[in-house]
Design an enzyme around this catalytic site. Structure first.
Site, PDB file in Angstrom:
ATOM      1  N   GLN A   6     -14.628 -23.251   7.380  1.00  0.00           N
ATOM      2  CA  GLN A   6     -15.112 -24.405   8.157  1.00  0.00           C
ATOM      3  C   GLN A   6     -16.523 -24.763   7.731  1.00  0.00           C
ATOM      4  O   GLN A   6     -17.409 -23.903   7.726  1.00  0.00           O
ATOM      5  CB  GLN A   6     -15.073 -24.078   9.654  1.00  0.00           C
ATOM      6  CG  GLN A   6     -15.462 -25.263  10.526  1.00  0.00           C
ATOM      7  CD  GLN A   6     -15.314 -24.954  12.015  1.00  0.00           C
ATOM      8  OE1 GLN A   6     -14.941 -23.849  12.404  1.00  0.00           O
ATOM      9  NE2 GLN A   6     -15.619 -25.931  12.848  1.00  0.00           N
ATOM     10  N   HIS A  51     -12.004 -29.816  14.108  1.00  0.00           N
ATOM     11  CA  HIS A  51     -11.256 -30.896  13.461  1.00  0.00           C
ATOM     12  C   HIS A  51      -9.956 -30.372  12.886  1.00  0.00           C
ATOM     13  O   HIS A  51      -9.893 -29.263  12.373  1.00  0.00           O
ATOM     14  CB  HIS A  51     -12.087 -31.592  12.379  1.00  0.00           C
ATOM     15  CG  HIS A  51     -12.733 -30.667  11.392  1.00  0.00           C
ATOM     16  ND1 HIS A  51     -13.856 -29.939  11.706  1.00  0.00           N
ATOM     17  CD2 HIS A  51     -12.413 -30.335  10.119  1.00  0.00           C
ATOM     18  CE1 HIS A  51     -14.201 -29.203  10.660  1.00  0.00           C
ATOM     19  NE2 HIS A  51     -13.325 -29.411   9.683  1.00  0.00           N
ATOM     20  N   HIS A  79      -7.117 -31.161  10.056  1.00  0.00           N
ATOM     21  CA  HIS A  79      -6.845 -31.929   8.840  1.00  0.00           C
ATOM     22  C   HIS A  79      -5.353 -32.268   8.811  1.00  0.00           C
ATOM     23  O   HIS A  79      -4.512 -31.362   8.866  1.00  0.00           O
ATOM     24  CB  HIS A  79      -7.110 -31.095   7.586  1.00  0.00           C
ATOM     25  CG  HIS A  79      -8.525 -30.662   7.365  1.00  0.00           C
ATOM     26  ND1 HIS A  79      -9.346 -31.245   6.424  1.00  0.00           N
ATOM     27  CD2 HIS A  79      -9.264 -29.671   7.933  1.00  0.00           C
ATOM     28  CE1 HIS A  79     -10.525 -30.625   6.411  1.00  0.00           C
ATOM     29  NE2 HIS A  79     -10.503 -29.670   7.323  1.00  0.00           N
TER      30      HIS A  79
HETATM   31  P1  5GP Z   1     -13.939 -28.225   6.890  1.00  0.00           P
HETATM   32  O1  5GP Z   1     -14.350 -27.715   5.526  1.00  0.00           O
HETATM   33  O2  5GP Z   1     -15.015 -27.979   7.915  1.00  0.00           O
HETATM   34  O3  5GP Z   1     -12.587 -27.747   7.346  1.00  0.00           O
HETATM   35  O4  5GP Z   1     -13.746 -29.778   6.734  1.00  0.00           O
HETATM   36  C1  5GP Z   1     -14.794 -30.681   6.791  1.00  0.00           C
HETATM   37  C2  5GP Z   1     -14.265 -31.952   6.190  1.00  0.00           C
HETATM   38  O5  5GP Z   1     -15.137 -32.990   6.541  1.00  0.00           O
HETATM   39  C3  5GP Z   1     -14.175 -31.918   4.671  1.00  0.00           C
HETATM   40  O6  5GP Z   1     -12.832 -32.175   4.257  1.00  0.00           O
HETATM   41  C4  5GP Z   1     -15.139 -33.019   4.229  1.00  0.00           C
HETATM   42  O7  5GP Z   1     -14.696 -33.748   3.109  1.00  0.00           O
HETATM   43  C5  5GP Z   1     -15.235 -33.890   5.469  1.00  0.00           C
HETATM   44  N1  5GP Z   1     -16.507 -34.579   5.627  1.00  0.00           N
HETATM   45  C6  5GP Z   1     -17.750 -34.050   5.449  1.00  0.00           C
HETATM   46  N2  5GP Z   1     -18.695 -34.971   5.713  1.00  0.00           N
HETATM   47  C7  5GP Z   1     -18.016 -36.108   6.061  1.00  0.00           C
HETATM   48  C8  5GP Z   1     -18.457 -37.421   6.441  1.00  0.00           C
HETATM   49  O8  5GP Z   1     -19.651 -37.729   6.521  1.00  0.00           O
HETATM   50  N3  5GP Z   1     -17.494 -38.328   6.711  1.00  0.00           N
HETATM   51  C9  5GP Z   1     -16.161 -38.022   6.629  1.00  0.00           C
HETATM   52  N4  5GP Z   1     -15.303 -39.012   6.923  1.00  0.00           N
HETATM   53  N5  5GP Z   1     -15.723 -36.805   6.287  1.00  0.00           N
HETATM   54  C10 5GP Z   1     -16.641 -35.861   5.999  1.00  0.00           C
END
Ligand code: 5GP
Ligand code: ZN
Length: 113
Positions: free
Chosen positions: A93, A99, A101
């Site tokens: 994360q 969130h 996906h």
């Molecule tokens: P995690 O790695 O926490 O599971 O996922 C975070 C997700 O947020 C990643 O897929 C990344 O591409 C997305 N993300 C990061 N910053 C932003 C942003 O400013 N806007 C959007 N729409 N997505 C973002």
């Protein structure tokens, strides 16, 4: 929560391509898509991660999963999709606001990295 990127998207101070929203949930396109469809579904209220949820969040969690399904249908993912919730540091994360996906539009592989 101040300083939280996804709370900024909820508040409208950070731009995002919103695909669905209701009172509790917001769905928007991932900025760095890993598949032809890559949407993030979040609670509008700040929740840090799946590890922080409590019994009182049960209805919210159910609502978020139903919202994922709804967004997948809206995106035409009739042959399936992957639902991923990276949780905490070892879970990969990178944004500390819960969130989901929704990934689809191509055949997924297993195991993940
Ligand atoms: P995690 O790695 O926490 O599971 O996922 C975070 C997700 O947020 C990643 O897929 C990344 O591409 C997305 N993300 C990061 N910053 C932003 C942003 O400013 N806007 C959007 N729409 N997505 C973002
Ligand atoms: Zn937040």
């Amino acid at each position: 929560m101040s300083g939280c990127l996804f709370c900024g998207i909820v508040e409208g101070t950070v731009p995002a391509k919103v695909v669905f929203q209701d009172e509790q949930a917001l769905a928007f396109e991932d900025i760095n898509p890993q598949s032809p469809v890559h949407v993030l579904i979040i609670p509008k209220r700040h929740v840090t991660s799946l590890q922080e949820v409590e019994a009182a969040d049960q209805a919210l969690l159910g609502h978020l999963v139903l919202t994922c399904n709804r967004v997948a249908a809206q995106k035409g993912l009739s042959s399936g999709y992957r639902l991923t919730v990276n949780t905490g540091r070892d879970g990969g994360q990178t944004v500390a606001h819960l969130h989901f996906h929704v990934l689809g539009g191509r055949r997924m592989t297993w195991p993940p990295g």
